[in-house]
Design a protein around this motif. Structure first.
Motif, PDB file in Angstrom:
ATOM      1  N   GLY A 199     -24.425 -42.545  87.633  1.00 32.21           N
ATOM      2  CA  GLY A 199     -23.496 -42.334  88.461  1.00 32.21           C
ATOM      3  C   GLY A 199     -22.433 -40.989  88.211  1.00 32.21           C
ATOM      4  O   GLY A 199     -23.054 -40.240  87.396  1.00 32.21           O
ATOM      5  N   VAL A 200     -21.359 -40.891  88.757  1.00 32.20           N
ATOM      6  CA  VAL A 200     -20.441 -39.723  88.862  1.00 32.20           C
ATOM      7  C   VAL A 200     -19.565 -39.724  87.757  1.00 32.20           C
ATOM      8  O   VAL A 200     -19.028 -40.966  87.848  1.00 32.20           O
ATOM      9  N   LEU A 201     -19.400 -39.085  86.730  1.00 28.27           N
ATOM     10  CA  LEU A 201     -18.463 -39.023  85.989  1.00 28.27           C
ATOM     11  C   LEU A 201     -17.289 -37.887  86.004  1.00 28.27           C
ATOM     12  O   LEU A 201     -17.493 -36.736  86.141  1.00 28.27           O
ATOM     13  N   ILE A 202     -16.222 -38.406  85.949  1.00 27.81           N
ATOM     14  CA  ILE A 202     -15.085 -37.467  86.449  1.00 27.81           C
ATOM     15  C   ILE A 202     -14.528 -36.725  85.420  1.00 27.81           C
ATOM     16  O   ILE A 202     -14.381 -37.510  84.495  1.00 27.81           O
ATOM     17  N   ALA A 203     -14.503 -35.520  85.367  1.00 30.55           N
ATOM     18  CA  ALA A 203     -14.106 -34.678  84.527  1.00 30.55           C
ATOM     19  C   ALA A 203     -12.620 -34.790  84.093  1.00 30.55           C
ATOM     20  O   ALA A 203     -11.899 -34.668  84.978  1.00 30.55           O
ATOM     21  N   ILE A 204     -12.126 -34.912  82.895  1.00 30.15           N
ATOM     22  CA  ILE A 204     -10.566 -35.076  82.571  1.00 30.15           C
ATOM     23  C   ILE A 204     -10.650 -34.144  81.257  1.00 30.15           C
ATOM     24  O   ILE A 204     -11.177 -34.010  80.184  1.00 30.15           O
ATOM     25  N   THR A 205      -9.699 -33.160  81.600  1.00 34.38           N
ATOM     26  CA  THR A 205      -9.392 -32.363  80.519  1.00 34.38           C
ATOM     27  C   THR A 205      -8.884 -32.824  79.324  1.00 34.38           C
ATOM     28  O   THR A 205      -7.719 -33.682  79.312  1.00 34.38           O
ATOM     29  N   MET A 206      -9.102 -32.796  78.265  1.00 35.39           N
ATOM     30  CA  MET A 206      -8.776 -33.256  76.704  1.00 35.39           C
ATOM     31  C   MET A 206      -8.226 -32.332  76.150  1.00 35.39           C
ATOM     32  O   MET A 206      -8.772 -31.350  75.738  1.00 35.39           O
TER      33      MET A 206
ATOM     34  N   ARG B 194     -29.732 -37.692  80.132  1.00 35.99           N
ATOM     35  CA  ARG B 194     -29.456 -38.031  81.464  1.00 35.99           C
ATOM     36  C   ARG B 194     -29.673 -36.702  82.527  1.00 35.99           C
ATOM     37  O   ARG B 194     -29.730 -37.160  83.565  1.00 35.99           O
ATOM     38  N   TYR B 195     -29.943 -35.674  81.991  1.00 41.26           N
ATOM     39  CA  TYR B 195     -30.121 -34.297  82.678  1.00 41.26           C
ATOM     40  C   TYR B 195     -31.308 -33.740  82.663  1.00 41.26           C
ATOM     41  O   TYR B 195     -31.871 -33.813  81.658  1.00 41.26           O
ATOM     42  N   VAL B 196     -32.137 -33.641  83.777  1.00 41.99           N
ATOM     43  CA  VAL B 196     -33.566 -33.278  83.370  1.00 41.99           C
ATOM     44  C   VAL B 196     -33.640 -31.717  84.012  1.00 41.99           C
ATOM     45  O   VAL B 196     -32.899 -31.222  84.596  1.00 41.99           O
ATOM     46  N   ASP B 197     -34.482 -31.158  82.886  1.00 37.83           N
ATOM     47  CA  ASP B 197     -35.190 -29.601  82.858  1.00 37.83           C
ATOM     48  C   ASP B 197     -33.821 -28.744  83.183  1.00 37.83           C
ATOM     49  O   ASP B 197     -34.058 -27.808  83.839  1.00 37.83           O
ATOM     50  N   ILE B 198     -33.023 -28.946  82.247  1.00 39.03           N
ATOM     51  CA  ILE B 198     -31.922 -27.994  82.308  1.00 39.03           C
ATOM     52  C   ILE B 198     -31.577 -27.267  80.774  1.00 39.03           C
ATOM     53  O   ILE B 198     -30.634 -27.039  80.418  1.00 39.03           O
ATOM     54  N   GLY B 199     -32.628 -27.657  79.978  1.00 40.08           N
ATOM     55  CA  GLY B 199     -32.727 -27.215  78.573  1.00 40.08           C
ATOM     56  C   GLY B 199     -31.731 -27.915  77.583  1.00 40.08           C
ATOM     57  O   GLY B 199     -31.183 -29.079  77.907  1.00 40.08           O
ATOM     58  N   PRO B 200     -31.180 -27.292  76.518  1.00 40.90           N
ATOM     59  CA  PRO B 200     -30.446 -27.829  75.545  1.00 40.90           C
ATOM     60  C   PRO B 200     -29.247 -28.268  76.023  1.00 40.90           C
ATOM     61  O   PRO B 200     -28.365 -29.452  75.447  1.00 40.90           O
ATOM     62  N   MET B 201     -28.533 -27.798  77.209  1.00 39.77           N
ATOM     63  CA  MET B 201     -27.341 -28.111  77.736  1.00 39.77           C
ATOM     64  C   MET B 201     -27.412 -29.489  78.143  1.00 39.77           C
ATOM     65  O   MET B 201     -26.424 -30.361  77.934  1.00 39.77           O
ATOM     66  N   GLY B 202     -28.567 -30.041  78.671  1.00 39.68           N
ATOM     67  CA  GLY B 202     -28.624 -31.535  79.088  1.00 39.68           C
ATOM     68  C   GLY B 202     -28.503 -32.482  77.846  1.00 39.68           C
ATOM     69  O   GLY B 202     -27.904 -33.420  78.050  1.00 39.68           O
ATOM     70  N   GLY B 203     -29.117 -32.064  76.442  1.00 43.25           N
ATOM     71  CA  GLY B 203     -28.723 -33.060  75.599  1.00 43.25           C
ATOM     72  C   GLY B 203     -27.188 -32.887  75.111  1.00 43.25           C
ATOM     73  O   GLY B 203     -26.748 -34.171  74.822  1.00 43.25           O
ATOM     74  N   ILE B 204     -26.671 -31.573  74.960  1.00 46.10           N
ATOM     75  CA  ILE B 204     -25.398 -31.701  74.597  1.00 46.10           C
ATOM     76  C   ILE B 204     -24.262 -32.345  75.597  1.00 46.10           C
ATOM     77  O   ILE B 204     -23.546 -33.151  75.181  1.00 46.10           O
ATOM     78  N   LEU B 205     -24.456 -32.409  76.886  1.00 45.86           N
ATOM     79  CA  LEU B 205     -23.694 -32.915  77.692  1.00 45.86           C
ATOM     80  C   LEU B 205     -23.894 -34.636  77.712  1.00 45.86           C
ATOM     81  O   LEU B 205     -22.740 -35.057  77.880  1.00 45.86           O
TER      82      LEU B 205
ATOM     83  N   GLU C  36     -16.620 -29.624  70.156  1.00 46.95           N
ATOM     84  CA  GLU C  36     -15.283 -30.628  70.153  1.00 46.95           C
ATOM     85  C   GLU C  36     -15.243 -31.428  71.446  1.00 46.95           C
ATOM     86  O   GLU C  36     -15.899 -31.015  72.572  1.00 46.95           O
ATOM     87  N   PRO C  37     -14.691 -32.628  71.559  1.00 51.66           N
ATOM     88  CA  PRO C  37     -14.674 -33.484  72.671  1.00 51.66           C
ATOM     89  C   PRO C  37     -13.922 -32.613  73.893  1.00 51.66           C
ATOM     90  O   PRO C  37     -14.492 -32.960  75.011  1.00 51.66           O
ATOM     91  N   HIS C  38     -13.155 -31.660  73.801  1.00 52.63           N
ATOM     92  CA  HIS C  38     -12.490 -30.959  74.888  1.00 52.63           C
ATOM     93  C   HIS C  38     -13.529 -29.984  75.321  1.00 52.63           C
ATOM     94  O   HIS C  38     -13.229 -29.470  76.597  1.00 52.63           O
ATOM     95  N   SER C  39     -14.706 -29.883  74.965  1.00 49.36           N
ATOM     96  CA  SER C  39     -15.677 -29.043  75.708  1.00 49.36           C
ATOM     97  C   SER C  39     -16.470 -29.794  76.793  1.00 49.36           C
ATOM     98  O   SER C  39     -16.948 -29.022  77.573  1.00 49.36           O
ATOM     99  N   LEU C  40     -16.227 -30.913  76.919  1.00 50.02           N
ATOM    100  CA  LEU C  40     -16.959 -31.739  77.827  1.00 50.02           C
ATOM    101  C   LEU C  40     -16.822 -31.469  79.216  1.00 50.02           C
ATOM    102  O   LEU C  40     -17.531 -31.005  79.849  1.00 50.02           O
ATOM    103  N   SER C  41     -15.359 -31.351  79.554  1.00 50.70           N
ATOM    104  CA  SER C  41     -15.014 -30.774  80.608  1.00 50.70           C
ATOM    105  C   SER C  41     -15.417 -29.584  81.430  1.00 50.70           C
ATOM    106  O   SER C  41     -15.934 -29.251  82.476  1.00 50.70           O
ATOM    107  N   ILE C  42     -15.304 -28.608  80.274  1.00 48.84           N
ATOM    108  CA  ILE C  42     -15.855 -27.137  80.525  1.00 48.84           C
ATOM    109  C   ILE C  42     -17.253 -27.196  80.676  1.00 48.84           C
ATOM    110  O   ILE C  42     -17.989 -26.504  81.776  1.00 48.84           O
ATOM    111  N   LEU C  43     -18.206 -27.844  79.912  1.00 51.66           N
ATOM    112  CA  LEU C  43     -19.508 -28.067  80.296  1.00 51.66           C
ATOM    113  C   LEU C  43     -19.974 -28.791  81.516  1.00 51.66           C
ATOM    114  O   LEU C  43     -20.966 -28.224  82.392  1.00 51.66           O
TER     115      LEU C  43
END
Length: 225
Positions: free
Chosen positions: A8-15, A95-106, A164-171
């Motif tokens: 599903g869709v995850l809404i980005a919240i700036t931390m 949960r992200y397919v074929d986008i390289g290491p960014m998928g694992g970090i996200l 850090e946790p607040h990198s999530l919304s940026i990614l």
């Protein structure tokens, strides 16, 4: 065995980081690459007496609350069917397919968004406890990440870094824009970049020739102690 199955869709919240409360640190070992140039699975090379994926997970256990091995969804059946050691480790399917290491970090940041993540790629055979300890000591939670400078170009190394946790919304924003380079994220958003105490720590191995050289370096380092 796959710990993360949310869809599903995850809404980005700036931390906003609270410097008075250091976010708990998790560990993430990235093994989702396809190892095409190596010709065999890099995460299974025994640089230090055990498969690299397990060596790194065990190493991070000394510093992190929880440690997960990040893999592609299609890897998990092969992993659980063919290796008796897998039950001793926690696995996190991208949960992200074929986008390289960014998928694992996200995936990791969305899985536990309140945690910081010490991310390590499986193709860094020279990585040892001293480097991990040094990176943690230099950590700045006010930045989106703390990373070593790559010895080749002085750009940040995103695959041995604390996110850090607040990198999530940026990614998430970068992903939505189809900007899939974790390194570019660190550069554009001014991550803390520090000099590695030993530049060999960031030796990256992707080919059989590089593997042979790395084995010689590890042997020489062991004999020098």
């Amino acid at each position: 065995m796959c710990n993360f199955t949310k869809t599903g869709v995850l809404i980005a919240i700036t931390m906003v980081p609270d410097v008075n409360r250091l976010p708990i640190l998790n560990g993430l070992v990235l093994i989702g690459g396809r190892s095409r140039r190596m010709g065999s699975q890099k995460e299974k090379i025994r640089w230090h007496g055990k498969e690299q994926r397990f060596y790194l997970a065990d190493l991070l256990q000394n510093y992190c609350e929880n440690v997960y091995i990040s893999c592609r969804p299609e890897q998990i059946n092969e992993i659980t069917a063919n290796d008796e050691n897998t039950s001793s480790y926690a696995w996190l399917c991208d949960r992200y397919v074929d986008i390289g290491p960014m998928g694992g970090i996200l995936t990791a940041l969305e899985f536990q968004p309140e945690r910081a993540w010490l991310v390590v790629a499986c193709d860094l055979p020279m990585l040892e406890a001293e480097a991990v300890n040094y990176l943690i000591q230099k950590r700045d939670p006010r930045k989106i990440a703390t990373a070593f400078k790559s010895p080749g170009d002085n750009f940040p190394e995103p695959l041995f870094a604390i996110w850090e946790p607040h990198s999530l919304s940026i990614l998430q924003q970068m992903f939505a824009q189809n900007k899939l380079s974790p390194r570019h994220v660190l550069v554009q958003h001014h991550a803390l970049c520090i000099q590695a105490p030993d530049v060999q720590t960031l030796t990256n191995v992707n080919t059989p020739t590089e593997a042979t050289l790395a084995k010689s370096m590890i042997t020489g380092k062991g004999q020098g102690r």
